[in-house]
Structure formats: C-alpha cells, structure tokens
Scaffold this motif. Structure first.
Motif, PDB file in Angstrom:
ATOM      1  N   UNK A  59       3.410  -1.434   6.985  1.00 54.26           N
ATOM      2  CA  UNK A  59       4.316  -2.068   6.022  1.00 54.26           C
ATOM      3  C   UNK A  59       5.079  -3.248   6.608  1.00 54.26           C
ATOM      4  N   UNK A  60       4.533  -3.783   7.713  1.00 52.54           N
ATOM      5  CA  UNK A  60       5.128  -4.963   8.363  1.00 52.54           C
ATOM      6  C   UNK A  60       6.622  -4.745   8.627  1.00 52.54           C
ATOM      7  N   UNK A  61       6.890  -3.607   9.300  1.00 54.63           N
ATOM      8  CA  UNK A  61       8.256  -3.194   9.641  1.00 54.63           C
ATOM      9  C   UNK A  61       9.140  -3.083   8.387  1.00 54.63           C
ATOM     10  N   UNK A  73      -5.958  -2.585  -3.686  1.00 56.78           N
ATOM     11  CA  UNK A  73      -6.883  -2.908  -2.598  1.00 56.78           C
ATOM     12  C   UNK A  73      -6.176  -2.828  -1.238  1.00 56.78           C
ATOM     13  N   UNK A  74      -4.976  -3.386  -1.162  1.00 54.95           N
ATOM     14  CA  UNK A  74      -4.209  -3.315   0.084  1.00 54.95           C
ATOM     15  C   UNK A  74      -3.846  -1.863   0.420  1.00 54.95           C
ATOM     16  N   UNK A  75      -3.489  -1.103  -0.594  1.00 57.64           N
ATOM     17  CA  UNK A  75      -3.152   0.308  -0.374  1.00 57.64           C
ATOM     18  C   UNK A  75      -4.348   1.058   0.201  1.00 57.64           C
ATOM     19  N   UNK A  84      -0.615   7.021   8.333  1.00 58.79           N
ATOM     20  CA  UNK A  84       0.471   7.326   7.398  1.00 58.79           C
ATOM     21  C   UNK A  84       0.053   8.551   6.592  1.00 58.79           C
ATOM     22  N   UNK A  85       0.944   9.041   5.749  1.00 56.79           N
ATOM     23  CA  UNK A  85       0.614  10.135   4.842  1.00 56.79           C
ATOM     24  C   UNK A  85      -0.363   9.603   3.798  1.00 56.79           C
ATOM     25  N   UNK A  86      -1.498  10.270   3.676  1.00 57.14           N
ATOM     26  CA  UNK A  86      -2.556   9.812   2.768  1.00 57.14           C
ATOM     27  C   UNK A  86      -2.364  10.441   1.390  1.00 57.14           C
ATOM     28  N   UNK A  87      -1.370   9.948   0.674  1.00 57.73           N
ATOM     29  CA  UNK A  87      -1.047  10.446  -0.657  1.00 57.73           C
ATOM     30  C   UNK A  87      -0.876   9.231  -1.560  1.00 57.73           C
ATOM     31  N   UNK A  88      -1.704   9.131  -2.561  1.00 59.53           N
ATOM     32  CA  UNK A  88      -1.706   7.942  -3.423  1.00 59.53           C
ATOM     33  C   UNK A  88      -0.378   7.765  -4.173  1.00 59.53           C
ATOM     34  N   UNK A  91       2.101   6.397  -1.810  1.00 57.62           N
ATOM     35  CA  UNK A  91       1.782   4.986  -1.536  1.00 57.62           C
ATOM     36  C   UNK A  91       2.233   4.111  -2.704  1.00 57.62           C
ATOM     37  N   UNK A  92       1.991   4.548  -3.932  1.00 58.66           N
ATOM     38  CA  UNK A  92       2.433   3.788  -5.106  1.00 58.66           C
ATOM     39  C   UNK A  92       3.962   3.695  -5.144  1.00 58.66           C
ATOM     40  N   UNK A  93       4.628   4.752  -4.673  1.00 55.06           N
ATOM     41  CA  UNK A  93       6.095   4.761  -4.665  1.00 55.06           C
ATOM     42  C   UNK A  93       6.654   3.682  -3.737  1.00 55.06           C
TER      43      UNK A  93
END
Length: 185
Positions: A59-61, A73-75, A84-88, A91-93
């Motif tokens: 997340x670029x710090x 696509x980036x996600x 990281x935690x692999x939870x869609x 990630x959307x949050x």
C-alpha cells in the motif's frame, strides 16, 4: 509487569512498548491502524503484526491517494505479490476506507482532528488492574463506529474501533502496573 497480552511474541512486545496507547496525531499512522485493525477481524493481532511490512509495501506505506484508487486489477496483483490477508472484502475495504478518510480530511482538516474531536483532544486513561477488566467496546467506540459506517467505511465495528482507539492512544488501556501506562511513563 507489562500487559500480559504482549508477552507472547517479540513483535507484540515491541508494538506494546512503542505504539499501543501512545497518542498519535499522524494521519498516515492513523490510517494505517484503521486498515490493520480492520484486517484483524477474526484473526489475532500477532498475525497482523507479522504481515504489517507486507501491507506497508503493498500500500506504498499506506499512501492515502494510492489506496483510494486501487482497482480490481491492482488488488489481484497485491494478493499475488504481497504478504497480506487474502480476503477480498478486506481488500475492498482499503479502497472504501481511503475514500472515506479523504472526505473526512476535507471536512475536518485531518483524520487526527476527526478522531480526536470525539474526546475533545484528550486521551482517555483507564485504570485497569487486569486485562479481564478491559471492555471489548465502549459507548465511544460504538459512536465512532456508527459515524464511520455512515461515512462509507467497512470493517469498523465497535470492537474493531475500540482496538483502533487503543492503537492510536485515544484510549490508554495499559494495566496500571504496566510501566507503559500513561501515569508510569
């Protein structure tokens, strides 16, 4: 005697001794903790601490502008390339919360101003004798949770927000015997 939860692993001890309960007004840090506390939902804090550097790299710090524009696509690339935690939904949050935080910054001048306005800029210093006395939520965490949800945030339930407030030092929940309790520092 330090808070018992921090005795299990060196990452927990380091976090406890240097960050937990220390008042922060740094928007980048406040955003980082919002994302990490949300990522913890259903998991241990140690799991998140072990993945913290993966989140920082992905997340670029915790760059707010970058996080606010992460597309599907980036996600997907982040899932493949970073620890990281692999939870869609989590990630959307990140994107949803970044967009909401940007709006909060516009309205309040900073995320810090927003968070700290709930306590008139003063930390809440609790006096627990043991961890068993500590609540999982409070009236304050319920109020902030409700407001953040209204503003479009996800993974900001009252328990997550209580932990967030501890992480950011809005609440000092070190047990009173801990040398890191505000009154012992």
């Amino acid at each position: 005697m330090i808070c018992p939860w921090a005795e299990g692993h060196e990452l927990e001890l380091e976090y406890h001794n240097t960050e937990w309960g220390v008042p922060s007004h740094d928007d980048r840090y406040l955003f980082e903790m919002l994302i990490l506390e949300g990522a913890q939902a259903g998991l241990s804090w140690l799991t998140i601490l072990k993945k913290r550097e993966g989140y920082r790299a992905a997340l670029k710090n915790f760059d707010l502008d970058y996080c606010a524009q992460i597309d599907d696509e980036q996600a997907a690339e982040i899932f493949v390339n970073y620890d990281i935690i692999k939870n869609r939904l989590k990630m959307q949050a990140i994107r949803k919360n970044a967009i909401a935080v940007k709006a909060i910054q516009e309205e309040f001048g900073s995320l810090s101003n927003y968070i700290w306005h709930f306590t008139d800029g003063k930390p809440i210093i609790n006096h627990w004798n043991s961890m068993s006395e500590m609540p999982a939520t409070s009236e304050l965490s319920e109020r902030i949770s409700k407001d953040l949800k209204k503003r479009g945030c996800n993974f900001v339930g009252p328990t997550i927000i209580y932990s967030y407030l501890q992480a950011c030092g809005v609440i000092d929940d070190h047990i009173i015997a801990c040398p890191y309790h505000t009154e012992n520092r």
